[in-house]
Write an enzyme that holds these catalytic residues in place. Structure first.
Site, PDB file in Angstrom:
ATOM      1  N   CYS A  33       0.827  -1.210   0.000  1.00  0.00           N
ATOM      2  CA  CYS A  33       0.000   0.000   0.000  1.00  0.00           C
ATOM      3  C   CYS A  33       0.861   1.259   0.000  1.00  0.00           C
ATOM      4  CB  CYS A  33      -0.932  -0.010   1.211  1.00  0.00           C
ATOM      5  SG  CYS A  33      -2.048   1.396   1.272  1.00  0.00           S
ATOM      6  N   CYS A  88      -5.329  -2.256   8.388  1.00  0.00           N
ATOM      7  CA  CYS A  88      -6.474  -1.356   8.509  1.00  0.00           C
ATOM      8  C   CYS A  88      -7.780  -1.978   8.027  1.00  0.00           C
ATOM      9  CB  CYS A  88      -6.186  -0.042   7.774  1.00  0.00           C
ATOM     10  SG  CYS A  88      -5.950  -0.210   5.979  1.00  0.00           S
TER      11      CYS A  88
END
Length: 342
Positions: A90, A182
Protein backbone atom coordinates in the site's frame (compact mmCIF):
# COMPACT_ATOMS: atom_id res chain seq x y z
CA UNK A 1 8.56 35.80 -1.05
CA UNK A 2 6.07 32.94 -1.58
CA UNK A 3 6.17 30.05 0.86
CA UNK A 4 6.97 26.67 -0.60
CA UNK A 5 3.88 24.45 -0.72
CA UNK A 6 3.78 20.95 0.75
CA UNK A 7 1.02 18.33 0.46
CA UNK A 8 0.83 16.22 3.63
CA UNK A 9 -0.85 12.80 3.86
CA UNK A 10 -3.29 13.24 6.73
CA UNK A 11 -5.24 10.83 8.93
CA UNK A 12 -6.08 13.21 11.76
CA UNK A 13 -3.98 11.23 14.25
CA UNK A 14 -1.18 12.50 16.45
CA UNK A 15 1.61 11.82 13.93
CA UNK A 16 0.06 13.62 10.97
CA UNK A 17 -1.07 16.51 13.19
CA UNK A 18 2.45 16.87 14.57
CA UNK A 19 3.92 16.67 11.06
CA UNK A 20 1.61 19.51 9.97
CA UNK A 21 2.71 21.69 12.89
CA UNK A 22 6.42 21.01 12.28
CA UNK A 23 6.12 21.88 8.59
CA UNK A 24 4.29 25.11 9.40
CA UNK A 25 6.99 26.03 11.92
CA UNK A 26 9.58 25.43 9.21
CA UNK A 27 7.81 27.98 7.01
CA UNK A 28 5.90 25.76 4.59
CA UNK A 29 2.38 26.38 3.33
CA UNK A 30 0.68 23.10 4.28
CA UNK A 31 -2.28 21.44 2.57
CA UNK A 32 -3.66 18.05 3.62
CA UNK A 33 -4.62 14.94 1.63
CA UNK A 34 -6.74 12.14 3.06
CA UNK A 35 -7.26 8.90 1.14
CA UNK A 36 -10.65 7.25 1.59
CA UNK A 37 -9.67 3.63 0.98
CA UNK A 38 -12.54 1.52 2.29
CA UNK A 39 -14.91 3.46 4.57
CA UNK A 40 -15.94 6.86 5.91
CA UNK A 41 -15.05 6.60 9.61
CA UNK A 42 -11.36 7.61 9.31
CA UNK A 43 -12.40 10.44 6.96
CA UNK A 44 -14.66 11.97 9.60
CA UNK A 45 -11.78 12.27 12.04
CA UNK A 46 -9.50 13.77 9.40
CA UNK A 47 -12.10 16.33 8.27
CA UNK A 48 -12.84 17.48 11.81
CA UNK A 49 -9.17 17.68 12.80
CA UNK A 50 -8.19 19.57 9.64
CA UNK A 51 -10.94 22.09 10.40
CA UNK A 52 -9.57 22.55 13.92
CA UNK A 53 -6.07 23.08 12.50
CA UNK A 54 -7.36 25.60 9.98
CA UNK A 55 -5.70 23.78 7.07
CA UNK A 56 -7.22 22.96 3.65
CA UNK A 57 -8.04 19.28 3.17
CA UNK A 58 -8.47 17.27 -0.04
CA UNK A 59 -10.13 13.83 0.06
CA UNK A 60 -9.42 11.22 -2.61
CA UNK A 61 -11.74 8.21 -2.84
CA UNK A 62 -9.78 5.15 -3.90
CA UNK A 63 -11.93 2.21 -2.81
CA UNK A 64 -11.83 0.41 -6.18
CA UNK A 65 -8.08 0.84 -6.65
CA UNK A 66 -7.41 -0.20 -3.04
CA UNK A 67 -9.59 -3.29 -3.49
CA UNK A 68 -7.75 -4.38 -6.64
CA UNK A 69 -4.19 -3.48 -5.62
CA UNK A 70 -4.22 -4.38 -1.92
CA UNK A 71 -7.20 -6.40 -0.71
CA UNK A 72 -7.42 -8.76 -3.69
CA UNK A 73 -3.63 -9.24 -3.57
CA UNK A 74 -3.89 -10.05 0.15
CA UNK A 75 -6.59 -12.67 -0.43
CA UNK A 76 -4.78 -14.21 -3.40
CA UNK A 77 -1.54 -14.38 -1.42
CA UNK A 78 -3.14 -16.51 1.27
CA UNK A 79 -4.87 -18.60 -1.39
CA UNK A 80 -1.37 -19.36 -2.75
CA UNK A 81 -0.17 -20.37 0.71
CA UNK A 82 1.85 -17.21 1.30
CA UNK A 83 1.91 -14.58 4.05
CA UNK A 84 1.45 -11.26 2.23
CA UNK A 85 2.37 -7.83 3.64
CA UNK A 86 -0.34 -5.36 2.54
CA UNK A 87 1.15 -2.31 4.33
CA UNK A 88 4.37 -2.46 2.29
CA UNK A 89 2.42 -2.79 -0.94
CA UNK A 90 0.00 0.00 0.00
CA UNK A 91 2.80 2.45 0.82
CA UNK A 92 4.46 1.89 -2.54
CA UNK A 93 1.46 1.53 -4.88
CA UNK A 94 -1.28 3.57 -3.18
CA UNK A 95 -0.38 6.07 -0.44
CA UNK A 96 2.90 7.55 -1.63
CA UNK A 97 2.02 7.17 -5.32
CA UNK A 98 -1.29 9.02 -4.97
CA UNK A 99 0.30 11.70 -2.78
CA UNK A 100 3.00 12.24 -5.41
CA UNK A 101 0.61 12.24 -8.39
CA UNK A 102 -1.73 14.72 -6.70
CA UNK A 103 1.13 17.02 -5.71
CA UNK A 104 2.59 17.04 -9.22
CA UNK A 105 -0.78 17.68 -10.83
CA UNK A 106 -1.54 20.58 -8.47
CA UNK A 107 1.94 22.17 -8.51
CA UNK A 108 3.08 21.48 -4.95
CA UNK A 109 6.80 21.79 -4.22
CA UNK A 110 6.99 18.91 -1.73
CA UNK A 111 5.11 15.98 -0.25
CA UNK A 112 5.25 14.61 3.32
CA UNK A 113 3.69 12.04 5.64
CA UNK A 114 3.69 11.26 9.35
CA UNK A 115 5.94 8.22 8.85
CA UNK A 116 8.95 7.86 11.12
CA UNK A 117 11.93 7.69 8.76
CA UNK A 118 14.56 9.93 7.23
CA UNK A 119 16.01 10.42 3.74
CA UNK A 120 19.73 10.41 3.04
CA UNK A 121 21.07 11.66 -0.29
CA UNK A 122 24.41 10.44 -1.57
CA UNK A 123 25.89 10.94 -5.05
CA UNK A 124 22.48 11.91 -6.40
CA UNK A 125 20.72 8.82 -4.95
CA UNK A 126 18.04 9.10 -2.25
CA UNK A 127 18.03 6.35 0.39
CA UNK A 128 15.42 5.61 3.03
CA UNK A 129 17.16 6.04 6.39
CA UNK A 130 16.02 4.69 9.73
CA UNK A 131 14.30 7.12 12.12
CA UNK A 132 15.91 8.49 15.26
CA UNK A 133 13.30 6.56 17.28
CA UNK A 134 14.26 2.86 16.95
CA UNK A 135 10.96 1.74 18.48
CA UNK A 136 8.79 3.62 15.99
CA UNK A 137 11.08 3.38 12.91
CA UNK A 138 9.00 2.53 9.80
CA UNK A 139 11.79 2.27 7.22
CA UNK A 140 11.08 -1.47 6.77
CA UNK A 141 7.70 -0.72 5.16
CA UNK A 142 8.98 1.94 2.74
CA UNK A 143 11.71 0.12 0.78
CA UNK A 144 9.76 0.18 -2.49
CA UNK A 145 9.28 3.95 -2.80
CA UNK A 146 10.99 5.05 -6.05
CA UNK A 147 13.47 7.87 -6.53
CA UNK A 148 11.16 10.42 -8.14
CA UNK A 149 8.91 10.31 -5.06
CA UNK A 150 11.72 10.43 -2.48
CA UNK A 151 13.28 13.45 -4.21
CA UNK A 152 10.07 15.38 -3.59
CA UNK A 153 9.55 14.16 -0.01
CA UNK A 154 10.07 15.81 3.36
CA UNK A 155 10.35 13.75 6.58
CA UNK A 156 9.15 15.91 9.49
CA UNK A 157 8.90 12.96 11.92
CA UNK A 158 12.30 11.43 11.17
CA UNK A 159 14.15 13.01 14.09
CA UNK A 160 11.25 12.87 16.57
CA UNK A 161 10.65 10.46 19.45
CA UNK A 162 7.11 9.05 19.49
CA UNK A 163 6.74 8.92 23.28
CA UNK A 164 7.60 12.62 23.52
CA UNK A 165 5.19 13.46 20.70
CA UNK A 166 2.30 11.70 22.47
CA UNK A 167 3.17 13.27 25.83
CA UNK A 168 3.15 16.80 24.39
CA UNK A 169 0.21 16.42 22.00
CA UNK A 170 -3.13 18.16 22.72
CA UNK A 171 -5.69 15.70 24.09
CA UNK A 172 -7.86 16.22 20.99
CA UNK A 173 -5.13 14.68 18.83
CA UNK A 174 -4.56 11.61 21.00
CA UNK A 175 -7.03 9.32 19.28
CA UNK A 176 -6.10 5.63 19.58
CA UNK A 177 -3.73 4.53 16.82
CA UNK A 178 -4.92 1.93 14.35
CA UNK A 179 -3.01 -1.27 15.05
CA UNK A 180 -2.52 -4.04 12.55
CA UNK A 181 -3.97 -4.16 9.05
CA UNK A 182 -6.47 -1.36 8.51
CA UNK A 183 -9.03 -3.13 6.32
CA UNK A 184 -9.45 -6.04 8.76
CA UNK A 185 -11.26 -3.50 10.98
CA UNK A 186 -10.61 -5.28 14.25
CA UNK A 187 -10.96 -8.87 13.03
CA UNK A 188 -8.10 -11.35 13.11
CA UNK A 189 -6.78 -12.21 9.67
CA UNK A 190 -8.25 -15.73 9.97
CA UNK A 191 -11.73 -14.42 10.88
CA UNK A 192 -11.59 -11.99 7.97
CA UNK A 193 -10.31 -14.56 5.46
CA UNK A 194 -12.89 -17.19 6.42
CA UNK A 195 -15.62 -14.80 5.26
CA UNK A 196 -13.89 -14.23 1.91
CA UNK A 197 -12.58 -17.76 1.28
CA UNK A 198 -15.57 -19.94 2.20
CA UNK A 199 -14.67 -22.50 -0.47
CA UNK A 200 -11.43 -23.67 1.20
CA UNK A 201 -11.95 -27.18 2.63
CA UNK A 202 -10.25 -28.83 5.57
CA UNK A 203 -7.29 -31.04 4.75
CA UNK A 204 -4.48 -33.20 6.01
CA UNK A 205 -1.49 -32.26 8.10
CA UNK A 206 1.45 -34.55 7.35
CA UNK A 207 4.94 -34.95 8.75
CA UNK A 208 8.05 -34.66 6.57
CA UNK A 209 7.70 -38.34 5.56
CA UNK A 210 4.12 -37.85 4.36
CA UNK A 211 2.44 -39.57 7.32
CA UNK A 212 -0.90 -38.02 8.27
CA UNK A 213 -0.69 -36.59 11.80
CA UNK A 214 -3.68 -34.23 11.94
CA UNK A 215 -6.19 -32.09 10.12
CA UNK A 216 -6.12 -28.36 9.34
CA UNK A 217 -9.07 -25.95 9.17
CA UNK A 218 -8.10 -24.61 5.74
CA UNK A 219 -4.51 -23.98 4.66
CA UNK A 220 -4.88 -20.17 4.08
CA UNK A 221 -5.55 -19.76 7.80
CA UNK A 222 -2.00 -20.78 8.75
CA UNK A 223 1.46 -19.35 8.36
CA UNK A 224 4.99 -20.74 8.57
CA UNK A 225 6.03 -21.39 12.18
CA UNK A 226 2.46 -21.47 13.54
CA UNK A 227 1.75 -23.94 16.35
CA UNK A 228 -1.85 -23.15 17.23
CA UNK A 229 -4.94 -24.85 15.74
CA UNK A 230 -2.99 -27.69 14.13
CA UNK A 231 -5.15 -30.41 15.75
CA UNK A 232 -2.19 -32.80 16.01
CA UNK A 233 -3.00 -34.21 19.43
CA UNK A 234 -0.34 -36.90 19.30
CA UNK A 235 2.30 -34.38 18.22
CA UNK A 236 1.75 -31.27 20.40
CA UNK A 237 5.15 -29.67 19.75
CA UNK A 238 5.03 -29.47 15.94
CA UNK A 239 4.65 -26.29 13.90
CA UNK A 240 3.96 -25.45 10.25
CA UNK A 241 7.00 -26.12 8.03
CA UNK A 242 5.40 -25.77 4.59
CA UNK A 243 2.03 -24.99 3.06
CA UNK A 244 1.14 -26.95 -0.09
CA UNK A 245 -2.00 -25.38 -1.63
CA UNK A 246 -2.04 -27.65 -4.68
CA UNK A 247 -2.36 -30.67 -2.34
CA UNK A 248 -4.52 -28.87 0.23
CA UNK A 249 -2.17 -29.93 2.96
CA UNK A 250 0.24 -28.61 5.55
CA UNK A 251 3.61 -30.14 6.36
CA UNK A 252 4.43 -29.94 10.07
CA UNK A 253 7.51 -30.80 12.08
CA UNK A 254 10.03 -29.64 14.64
CA UNK A 255 10.63 -25.87 15.02
CA UNK A 256 14.35 -26.62 14.65
CA UNK A 257 13.72 -27.45 10.98
CA UNK A 258 12.71 -23.86 10.25
CA UNK A 259 16.16 -22.26 10.43
CA UNK A 260 16.83 -21.17 6.86
CA UNK A 261 20.09 -19.71 5.58
CA UNK A 262 19.23 -19.26 1.87
CA UNK A 263 16.46 -16.98 0.58
CA UNK A 264 15.18 -16.34 -2.94
CA UNK A 265 13.62 -12.87 -3.33
CA UNK A 266 11.34 -11.67 -6.14
CA UNK A 267 9.94 -8.26 -7.13
CA UNK A 268 13.04 -6.63 -5.71
CA UNK A 269 13.98 -2.97 -5.93
CA UNK A 270 17.16 -1.09 -5.09
CA UNK A 271 17.95 2.60 -5.58
CA UNK A 272 21.56 1.58 -6.26
CA UNK A 273 21.98 -2.11 -7.21
CA UNK A 274 25.78 -1.79 -7.27
CA UNK A 275 25.68 -1.11 -3.54
CA UNK A 276 23.49 -4.14 -2.90
CA UNK A 277 24.96 -6.95 -4.99
CA UNK A 278 28.03 -8.65 -3.48
CA UNK A 279 28.33 -6.01 -0.73
CA UNK A 280 30.07 -7.28 2.45
CA UNK A 281 28.12 -4.93 4.74
CA UNK A 282 24.46 -5.77 3.97
CA UNK A 283 22.15 -6.84 6.79
CA UNK A 284 18.70 -8.35 6.26
CA UNK A 285 15.46 -7.68 8.10
CA UNK A 286 12.46 -10.02 7.90
CA UNK A 287 9.45 -9.42 10.11
CA UNK A 288 6.63 -11.77 10.94
CA UNK A 289 6.38 -14.79 13.21
CA UNK A 290 10.10 -15.52 12.87
CA UNK A 291 13.24 -13.84 14.12
CA UNK A 292 15.48 -11.51 12.16
CA UNK A 293 18.87 -12.86 11.12
CA UNK A 294 21.59 -11.08 13.09
CA UNK A 295 24.59 -11.32 10.77
CA UNK A 296 25.46 -10.08 7.32
CA UNK A 297 24.25 -11.46 3.99
CA UNK A 298 25.78 -12.14 0.59
CA UNK A 299 23.46 -11.21 -2.29
CA UNK A 300 23.65 -12.14 -5.97
CA UNK A 301 21.30 -12.24 -8.94
CA UNK A 302 19.90 -15.59 -10.08
CA UNK A 303 17.76 -14.99 -13.15
CA UNK A 304 14.91 -12.68 -12.18
CA UNK A 305 15.47 -13.37 -8.46
CA UNK A 306 17.96 -12.36 -5.80
CA UNK A 307 19.67 -15.16 -3.88
CA UNK A 308 20.41 -14.12 -0.31
CA UNK A 309 22.86 -16.27 1.65
CA UNK A 310 22.68 -15.42 5.35
CA UNK A 311 25.61 -15.48 7.75
CA UNK A 312 23.23 -16.49 10.54
CA UNK A 313 19.97 -18.23 9.64
CA UNK A 314 16.50 -16.73 9.90
CA UNK A 315 13.79 -18.67 11.71
CA UNK A 316 10.49 -19.29 9.94
CA UNK A 317 10.77 -16.93 6.95
CA UNK A 318 7.44 -17.10 5.11
CA UNK A 319 6.89 -16.65 1.35
CA UNK A 320 5.16 -13.33 0.68
CA UNK A 321 6.95 -11.45 3.47
CA UNK A 322 9.14 -8.43 2.69
CA UNK A 323 12.90 -8.95 2.88
CA UNK A 324 14.62 -5.60 3.39
CA UNK A 325 18.34 -4.89 2.98
CA UNK A 326 20.21 -2.40 5.18
CA UNK A 327 23.69 -0.96 5.09
CA UNK A 328 24.01 0.68 8.49
CA UNK A 329 20.95 2.93 8.84
CA UNK A 330 20.26 3.04 5.11
CA UNK A 331 17.75 0.89 3.25
CA UNK A 332 19.54 -0.16 0.07
CA UNK A 333 16.84 -2.44 -1.30
CA UNK A 334 14.04 -4.85 -0.63
CA UNK A 335 11.81 -7.46 -2.18
CA UNK A 336 9.30 -10.24 -1.49
CA UNK A 337 10.38 -13.65 -0.24
CA UNK A 338 9.65 -16.26 -2.90
CA UNK A 339 11.02 -19.29 -1.03
CA UNK A 340 13.80 -20.29 1.35
CA UNK A 341 16.02 -23.27 2.19
CA UNK A 342 17.91 -24.63 5.23
Amino acid sequence: MNKRKVLLAFSGGVDSCTAARILQEQGYEVSLLTLNLFGDEPITRAVETAKNLGLPLKVKRLADRFQQEIIDNFINGYRKGETPAPCTRCNTHIKWRMLYETARRESFDHIATGHYFRIHQEEGVCYIRQASDPIKDQSYYLWGIPQEILKMALTPMGDRIKSEIVQNAPSAHRAPESMGICFLQGLSYTEWLKIRLPDIPQGEIVDTRGNVIGQHDGYPFYTIGQKRNLHCNQHPSVCVLRIEPEKNRIVAGSPDELFHRHLLVREYYSPNPERLIDSPTVRVKIRGIGHNPEGFAHIRRVGHLLQVDLETPAWAPAPGQPVVFYDGELVIGGGILDRSYP
